[in-house]
Scaffold this motif. Structure first.
Motif, PDB file in Angstrom:
ATOM      1  N   ASP A 163      25.102  38.168  45.771  1.00 50.36           N
ATOM      2  CA  ASP A 163      24.833  36.857  45.925  1.00 50.36           C
ATOM      3  C   ASP A 163      23.093  36.765  45.780  1.00 50.36           C
ATOM      4  O   ASP A 163      22.544  37.562  46.548  1.00 50.36           O
ATOM      5  N   PHE A 164      22.766  36.284  44.786  1.00 47.83           N
ATOM      6  CA  PHE A 164      21.403  36.204  44.314  1.00 47.83           C
ATOM      7  C   PHE A 164      20.455  35.770  45.473  1.00 47.83           C
ATOM      8  O   PHE A 164      19.450  35.792  45.504  1.00 47.83           O
ATOM      9  N   GLN A 165      21.044  34.432  45.838  1.00 48.72           N
ATOM     10  CA  GLN A 165      20.438  33.614  46.908  1.00 48.72           C
ATOM     11  C   GLN A 165      20.149  34.600  48.097  1.00 48.72           C
ATOM     12  O   GLN A 165      19.035  34.578  48.652  1.00 48.72           O
ATOM     13  N   LEU A 166      21.188  35.219  48.325  1.00 51.14           N
ATOM     14  CA  LEU A 166      20.726  36.430  49.583  1.00 51.14           C
ATOM     15  C   LEU A 166      19.903  37.362  49.252  1.00 51.14           C
ATOM     16  O   LEU A 166      19.088  37.566  50.133  1.00 51.14           O
ATOM     17  N   LEU A 167      19.868  37.795  48.179  1.00 49.48           N
ATOM     18  CA  LEU A 167      18.717  38.880  47.654  1.00 49.48           C
ATOM     19  C   LEU A 167      17.414  38.254  47.610  1.00 49.48           C
ATOM     20  O   LEU A 167      16.371  38.971  47.850  1.00 49.48           O
ATOM     21  N   GLN A 168      17.543  36.985  47.158  1.00 52.67           N
ATOM     22  CA  GLN A 168      16.020  36.306  47.203  1.00 52.67           C
ATOM     23  C   GLN A 168      15.398  36.684  48.410  1.00 52.67           C
ATOM     24  O   GLN A 168      13.905  36.705  48.600  1.00 52.67           O
ATOM     25  N   GLY A 169      15.843  36.478  49.682  1.00 53.53           N
ATOM     26  CA  GLY A 169      15.131  36.656  50.888  1.00 53.53           C
ATOM     27  C   GLY A 169      14.959  38.108  51.002  1.00 53.53           C
ATOM     28  O   GLY A 169      13.882  38.288  52.128  1.00 53.53           O
ATOM     29  N   ARG A 170      15.349  39.006  50.304  1.00 50.75           N
ATOM     30  CA  ARG A 170      14.486  40.304  50.346  1.00 50.75           C
ATOM     31  C   ARG A 170      13.732  40.680  49.235  1.00 50.75           C
ATOM     32  O   ARG A 170      12.857  41.552  49.559  1.00 50.75           O
ATOM     33  N   MET A 171      13.430  40.157  48.160  1.00 45.84           N
ATOM     34  CA  MET A 171      12.757  40.214  47.198  1.00 45.84           C
ATOM     35  C   MET A 171      11.369  39.923  47.418  1.00 45.84           C
ATOM     36  O   MET A 171      11.110  38.864  48.188  1.00 45.84           O
ATOM     37  N   GLY A 172      10.457  40.508  46.951  1.00 45.87           N
ATOM     38  CA  GLY A 172       8.741  40.098  47.240  1.00 45.87           C
ATOM     39  C   GLY A 172       8.478  40.353  48.538  1.00 45.87           C
ATOM     40  O   GLY A 172       7.255  40.192  48.974  1.00 45.87           O
ATOM     41  N   LEU A 173       8.888  41.328  49.284  1.00 44.32           N
ATOM     42  CA  LEU A 173       8.510  41.910  50.693  1.00 44.32           C
ATOM     43  C   LEU A 173       8.008  43.359  50.534  1.00 44.32           C
ATOM     44  O   LEU A 173       7.827  43.900  51.541  1.00 44.32           O
ATOM     45  N   ALA A 174       7.526  43.742  49.183  1.00 47.40           N
ATOM     46  CA  ALA A 174       7.245  45.152  49.144  1.00 47.40           C
ATOM     47  C   ALA A 174       5.907  45.218  49.843  1.00 47.40           C
ATOM     48  O   ALA A 174       5.559  46.318  50.336  1.00 47.40           O
ATOM     49  N   HIS A 175       4.993  44.100  50.196  1.00 42.48           N
ATOM     50  CA  HIS A 175       3.722  44.407  50.673  1.00 42.48           C
ATOM     51  C   HIS A 175       3.987  43.696  52.254  1.00 42.48           C
ATOM     52  O   HIS A 175       2.751  43.631  52.829  1.00 42.48           O
ATOM     53  N   ALA A 176       5.018  43.788  52.638  1.00 37.89           N
ATOM     54  CA  ALA A 176       4.962  42.992  54.120  1.00 37.89           C
ATOM     55  C   ALA A 176       6.205  44.130  54.676  1.00 37.89           C
ATOM     56  O   ALA A 176       7.480  43.346  54.929  1.00 37.89           O
ATOM     57  N   PRO A 177       5.835  45.313  55.044  1.00 36.24           N
ATOM     58  CA  PRO A 177       7.054  46.121  55.429  1.00 36.24           C
ATOM     59  C   PRO A 177       7.666  45.672  56.917  1.00 36.24           C
ATOM     60  O   PRO A 177       8.832  45.850  56.928  1.00 36.24           O
ATOM     61  N   ALA A 178       6.994  45.111  57.741  1.00 31.53           N
ATOM     62  CA  ALA A 178       7.506  44.676  58.697  1.00 31.53           C
ATOM     63  C   ALA A 178       8.411  43.610  58.575  1.00 31.53           C
ATOM     64  O   ALA A 178       9.786  43.696  59.145  1.00 31.53           O
ATOM     65  N   ARG A 179       8.184  42.656  57.886  1.00 31.49           N
ATOM     66  CA  ARG A 179       9.204  41.765  57.453  1.00 31.49           C
ATOM     67  C   ARG A 179      10.538  42.181  56.908  1.00 31.49           C
ATOM     68  O   ARG A 179      11.509  41.881  57.062  1.00 31.49           O
ATOM     69  N   ALA A 180      10.173  42.901  56.071  1.00 32.67           N
ATOM     70  CA  ALA A 180      11.199  43.763  55.189  1.00 32.67           C
ATOM     71  C   ALA A 180      12.210  44.512  56.047  1.00 32.67           C
ATOM     72  O   ALA A 180      13.330  44.407  55.834  1.00 32.67           O
ATOM     73  N   ALA A 181      11.539  45.142  57.156  1.00 32.23           N
ATOM     74  CA  ALA A 181      12.504  45.814  58.107  1.00 32.23           C
ATOM     75  C   ALA A 181      13.414  45.051  58.831  1.00 32.23           C
ATOM     76  O   ALA A 181      14.677  44.829  58.914  1.00 32.23           O
ATOM     77  N   ARG A 182      12.799  43.729  59.238  1.00 37.22           N
ATOM     78  CA  ARG A 182      13.577  42.746  60.020  1.00 37.22           C
ATOM     79  C   ARG A 182      14.639  42.162  58.991  1.00 37.22           C
ATOM     80  O   ARG A 182      15.850  41.979  59.464  1.00 37.22           O
ATOM     81  N   ARG A 183      14.235  41.842  57.817  1.00 37.81           N
ATOM     82  CA  ARG A 183      15.403  41.260  56.874  1.00 37.81           C
ATOM     83  C   ARG A 183      16.309  42.295  56.533  1.00 37.81           C
ATOM     84  O   ARG A 183      17.636  41.942  56.388  1.00 37.81           O
ATOM     85  N   ALA A 184      16.110  43.587  56.473  1.00 34.18           N
ATOM     86  CA  ALA A 184      16.996  44.530  56.090  1.00 34.18           C
ATOM     87  C   ALA A 184      18.107  44.735  57.294  1.00 34.18           C
ATOM     88  O   ALA A 184      19.210  45.108  56.961  1.00 34.18           O
ATOM     89  N   ALA A 185      17.818  44.425  58.549  1.00 34.33           N
ATOM     90  CA  ALA A 185      18.831  44.404  59.709  1.00 34.33           C
ATOM     91  C   ALA A 185      19.635  43.216  59.495  1.00 34.33           C
ATOM     92  O   ALA A 185      20.851  43.170  60.043  1.00 34.33           O
ATOM     93  N   GLN A 186      19.085  41.858  58.858  1.00 37.75           N
ATOM     94  CA  GLN A 186      19.978  40.883  59.096  1.00 37.75           C
ATOM     95  C   GLN A 186      20.938  40.863  57.606  1.00 37.75           C
ATOM     96  O   GLN A 186      22.105  40.443  57.588  1.00 37.75           O
ATOM     97  N   VAL A 187      20.143  41.220  56.479  1.00 38.27           N
ATOM     98  CA  VAL A 187      20.957  41.307  55.397  1.00 38.27           C
ATOM     99  C   VAL A 187      20.678  42.382  54.212  1.00 38.27           C
ATOM    100  O   VAL A 187      19.592  42.754  53.607  1.00 38.27           O
ATOM    101  N   PRO A 188      21.577  43.629  54.690  1.00 37.46           N
ATOM    102  CA  PRO A 188      21.227  44.921  54.064  1.00 37.46           C
ATOM    103  C   PRO A 188      21.694  44.803  52.454  1.00 37.46           C
ATOM    104  O   PRO A 188      22.598  44.042  52.311  1.00 37.46           O
ATOM    105  N   VAL A 189      20.998  45.607  51.925  1.00 39.79           N
ATOM    106  CA  VAL A 189      21.385  45.433  50.187  1.00 39.79           C
ATOM    107  C   VAL A 189      21.949  46.803  50.099  1.00 39.79           C
ATOM    108  O   VAL A 189      22.196  47.799  50.684  1.00 39.79           O
ATOM    109  N   HIS A 190      22.540  46.831  48.780  1.00 40.50           N
ATOM    110  CA  HIS A 190      23.371  47.821  48.115  1.00 40.50           C
ATOM    111  C   HIS A 190      22.930  48.336  47.052  1.00 40.50           C
ATOM    112  O   HIS A 190      22.749  47.399  45.963  1.00 40.50           O
TER     113      HIS A 190
END
Length: 335
Positions: free
Chosen positions: A91-118
């Motif tokens: 689901d690319f829409q789900l993934l969009q919430g994870r993309m672009g967070l390379a410079h926001a590691p804290a937000r990336a960690a929170r999103r990873a708990a909610q929407v893990p990737v594969h």
């Protein structure tokens, strides 16, 4: 170990190889995600790079454990990062919430708990200090499968040799994005869009109403650069995206005349999309568009124009959806 930077090989849009050549090709499911090259230096660390070469490692902290999956063996792997829906489909829409967070590691960690990737792995270009780029696909694929890379957030799905028509039909039956055909004797061509890899996207088509347009630029000055389209749902014309491809020059010129005749100062969409520079028209033109999937907000992803439908009345362009969101999420992002 310092690993070589290897830009990913790209597939060319096309059709299935001829039946007589079917056995010379492997077929892999085309995934709707973010392409990524994984660099494993052999010291337990991992670097993920996007197609552009950007370091995106910090956006996906759950993938860091892949760095130790091969022990001290350095490797460069090719794959696709996916976010999966409840049915296990990308689901690319789900993934969009994870993309672009390379410079926001804290937000990336929170999103990873909610929407893990594969991470789906499908090629290996460097292994144990040796380049595998000159090797045929079959040899690279065999080495990749020997690595046994199956983990909580990564896997190596099987490829099918031959049976391309059946493989393509299976992707359509299961609502998957499409198929990638890879010639068995093909070497890895870094950064090249090659005919040795062919991608086939499963597309859908629907009827839409034209409610506005955006002016073209350059040689398209004075002509529509994109059409703003919608579908009727719950008594309103809902915006579903902008379409900027699919016309010949003659068709674009003919559309320009039709749009001028239908010009209005009133936006026909409800709610009004956040599209700047739009010219509104009375929603009387029905067209057919092709697209890949709908977003959760009801938008058409990657739409392209097929044809005008003068045989259809405007009320025929209704959305075949049970519900619609009330916001303008995605407005202006189609096409």
């Amino acid at each position: 170990m310092t690993l070589p930077l290897i830009p990913p090989m790209l597939a060319t849009p096309g059709t299935l190889p001829p039946a007589a050549q079917d056995a010379r090709w492997a077929y892999e499911t085309k995934q709707d995600g973010q392409r990524a090259v994984a660099y494993l230096p052999g010291d337990g660390s991992l670097v993920l790079r996007a197609r552009s070469g950007e370091d995106i490692t910090a956006a996906y902290p759950e993938l860091l454990a892949l760095g130790g999956a091969l022990g001290g063996t350095p490797a460069v792997l090719d794959g696709e990062i996916l976010a999966l829906d409840a049915q296990g489909r990308a689901d690319f829409q789900l993934l969009q919430g994870r993309m672009g967070l390379a410079h926001a590691p804290a937000r990336a960690a929170r999103r990873a708990a909610q929407v893990p990737v594969h991470l789906v792995l499908f090629d290996v270009m460097h292994l144990g200090g040796r380049s595998l780029v000159p090797l045929a696909y079959t040899r690279r694929r065999a080495r990749l499968e020997e690595l046994g890379l199956e983990g909580p957030y990564w896997s190596t799905p099987a490829a099918v040799v031959g049976h391309g028509a059946r493989a393509l039909a299976a992707t359509r039956e299961h609502g998957l994005e499409g198929l990638v055909c890879k010639r068995l004797d093909s070497v890895y061509e870094p950064g090249v869009r090659s005919r040795a890899w062919i991608k086939i996207r499963n597309m859908r088509s629907e009827d839409v109403l034209v409610g506005g347009w955006l002016p073209g630029r350059g040689r398209l000055t004075g002509l529509p650069g994109a059409l703003l389209v919608g579908q009727r749902a719950a008594g309103r014309l809902r915006y579903v995206g902008s379409v900027g491809t699919g016309w010949s020059e003659a068709e674009r010129a003919a559309l320009a005349g039709l749009l001028r005749a239908l010009a209005t100062d009133v936006c026909p969409f409800d709610p009004r999309p956040a599209v700047s520079g739009a010219h509104w028209v009375l929603p009387r033109l029905v067209g057919e568009v092709r697209y890949s999937v709908r977003t959760r907000a009801g938008m058409l992803r990657q739409p392209s124009w097929l044809r005008l439908r003068p045989d259809l009345a405007p009320e025929d362009a209704a959305a075949d959806l049970p519900t619609w969101t009330d916001g303008t999420d995605g407005a202006g992002k189609g096409g």
